[in-house]
Design a protein around this motif. Structure first.
Motif, short mmCIF file in Angstrom:
data_model
loop_
_atom_site.label_atom_id
_atom_site.label_comp_id
_atom_site.label_asym_id
_atom_site.label_seq_id
_atom_site.Cartn_x
_atom_site.Cartn_y
_atom_site.Cartn_z
N UNK A 1 0.84 -1.22 0.00
CA UNK A 1 0.00 0.00 0.00
C UNK A 1 0.87 1.26 0.00
N UNK A 2 1.96 1.20 0.77
CA UNK A 2 2.86 2.35 0.79
C UNK A 2 3.56 2.52 -0.56
N UNK A 3 3.89 1.36 -1.20
CA UNK A 3 4.49 1.44 -2.53
C UNK A 3 3.53 2.09 -3.53
N UNK A 4 2.26 1.66 -3.48
CA UNK A 4 1.27 2.25 -4.40
C UNK A 4 1.08 3.74 -4.14
N UNK A 5 1.18 4.14 -2.88
CA UNK A 5 0.97 5.54 -2.55
C UNK A 5 2.05 6.43 -3.17
N UNK A 6 3.26 5.96 -3.19
CA UNK A 6 4.36 6.79 -3.67
C UNK A 6 4.80 6.45 -5.09
N UNK A 7 4.19 5.41 -5.72
CA UNK A 7 4.61 4.99 -7.05
C UNK A 7 3.96 5.84 -8.12
N UNK A 8 4.54 5.81 -9.27
CA UNK A 8 3.97 6.53 -10.41
C UNK A 8 2.87 5.69 -11.04
N UNK A 9 2.22 6.24 -12.02
CA UNK A 9 1.09 5.54 -12.65
C UNK A 9 1.59 4.30 -13.40
N UNK A 10 2.75 4.36 -14.01
CA UNK A 10 3.25 3.22 -14.77
C UNK A 10 3.65 2.06 -13.87
N UNK B 1 3.27 -3.28 -9.34
CA UNK B 1 3.18 -3.46 -7.89
C UNK B 1 1.94 -4.28 -7.53
N UNK B 2 0.82 -4.01 -8.23
CA UNK B 2 -0.41 -4.78 -7.95
C UNK B 2 -0.20 -6.26 -8.30
N UNK B 3 0.48 -6.54 -9.43
CA UNK B 3 0.75 -7.95 -9.78
C UNK B 3 1.65 -8.63 -8.78
N UNK B 4 2.66 -7.93 -8.33
CA UNK B 4 3.54 -8.50 -7.31
C UNK B 4 2.81 -8.75 -6.01
N UNK B 5 1.89 -7.84 -5.69
CA UNK B 5 1.09 -8.01 -4.45
C UNK B 5 0.21 -9.25 -4.55
N UNK B 6 -0.44 -9.44 -5.68
CA UNK B 6 -1.32 -10.62 -5.85
C UNK B 6 -0.52 -11.92 -5.80
N UNK B 7 0.64 -11.94 -6.40
CA UNK B 7 1.47 -13.16 -6.34
C UNK B 7 1.91 -13.45 -4.90
N UNK B 8 2.20 -12.39 -4.13
CA UNK B 8 2.60 -12.61 -2.74
C UNK B 8 1.44 -13.14 -1.91
#
Length: 363
Positions: free
Chosen positions: A339-348, A353-360
């Motif tokens: 969630x913190x990564x998504x907050x500070x990440x760019x749109x691209x 990050x979402x795919x990595x989160x689902x795999x985890x």
């Protein structure tokens, strides 16, 4: 016989012109105006009988050749259009000139004052500068400058201040001691000892009240100056904060526009304190308490503005509680805060990050 022949020869010379003149008088056509029932136009034509027209016409002088005049006047009968145009132009001429006359009346300046009117206008204090005659303009300007209030000198202002102080001190002392004007005027020479003592106390208390009034006035001036200085310092601090935020924040103007509209959509309990502060800020009557509210509101709007700009939310995502497992003695890696990564990440980077989160989560 020769005399008779001479008479017979002269007779035709005298009578013949008279007969021809009478015949021409009776045979001369008259000109009249007839209204065409089909078109409504007026047509000039020749008539044999006399007529009466509503519009009287001036008699034209007789010419030596009446036949030629008749032909010239009979020509408009064939083509009546030029006559109609001329008459319509004459009828419409007052209508065309009416707006011009009205405009001239409106633009026409008012007449100059007469001496009596000038005197009355000055007495009533309602003088129109445009109506002053040129010969009176210099005298009127001199009178206005002479009657204009002149600024008082420093000595006059000081005397006025002392007079007001003495008046206030006298009123206050007479009220405190219950002294009347009659007792003050005759108290020193009175046989009553109480009145004489009251007058003496009045003189002493008068000086005390005069000093107190001057001290109160000085304190009032000091407080007003202090308030003015504090107001200037506060305005300077607000301007400094705005300049600092503008230099630091690239979207400062956009956030300001967002602040003007966002509080209108907030719940009442939150907007109740923000709306008055925003009104004071927009009207330029900001006070220290409202400035603090605006500063906190700016910080909140700044977070929400960037959250919308990046497509994230300012509220934390609720998570289900986790149960700790039995330890194995091995070092446990710290979980990744996606969630913190998504907050500070760019749109691209958000998709990765979402795919990595689902795999985890699956693992």
């Amino acid at each position: 016989m020769p005399q008779v022949e001479t008479t017979q020869a002269e007779a035709p010379q005298v009578e013949t012109p008279q007969v021809e003149t009478n015949a021409e008088t009776h045979e001369e056509p008259k000109i009249g105006i007839r209204v065409d029932e089909r078109t409504g136009r007026r047509i000039i034509e020749s008539v044999q009988e006399p007529f009466t027209n509503e519009e009287p016409k001036q008699e034209e002088p007789k010419q030596e050749e009446p036949k030629a005049e008749t032909e010239q006047q009979e020509e408009p009968v064939q083509d009546s259009q030029p006559v109609q145009t001329t008459q319509q132009t004459q009828q419409n001429q007052p209508i065309q000139t009416q707006p011009i006359q009205t405009q001239q009346i409106q633009n026409h300046p008012l007449p100059f004052y007469s001496p009596a009117e000038m005197t009355l206008a000055i007495q009533m204090g309602q003088v129109d500068q445009n109506r002053i005659p040129p010969e009176y303009a210099a005298q009127y300007a001199a009178m206005v400058s002479r009657n204009a209030p002149k600024p008082k000198s420093e000595a006059e202002l000081r005397n006025d201040f002392l007079d007001s102080v003495n008046k206030m001190a006298k009123e206050r002392t007479m009220k405190d001691l219950g002294v009347t004007d009659e007792e003050l005027s005759t108290g020193e020479f009175s046989d009553d000892e109480n009145i004489r003592n009251k007058v003496e106390r009045y003189k002493t208390q008068l000086e005390i009240n005069r000093t107190n009034i001057i001290s109160e006035y000085a304190e009032q001036v000091r407080i007003e100056q202090l308030k003015a200085q504090q107001a200037n310092d506060f305005k300077a601090s607000v301007a400094s904060w705005i300049n600092e935020q503008r230099a630091r924040e690239p979207h400062f103007d956009d956030i300001g526009f967002y602040m003007q509209e966002h509080y209108k959509t907030m719940p009442y309990e939150k907007a109740a304190s923000i709306a008055p502060a925003m009104q004071k800020a927009l009207s330029g009557n900001l006070d220290p308490q409202s400035a603090q509210v605006i500063q906190n509101y700016y910080n909140d709007c700044r977070k929400e503005y960037y959250a919308k700009l990046n497509g994230t939310s300012t509220t934390p995502t609720p998570r289900s509680p986790t149960v700790e497992r039995r330890g194995t003695g091995k070092s446990v890696e710290k979980p990744v805060d996606y969630a913190e990564k998504l907050r500070n990440a760019s749109v691209r980077d958000k998709a990765a990050i979402v795919g990595e989160w689902l795999n985890a989560m699956k693992g």
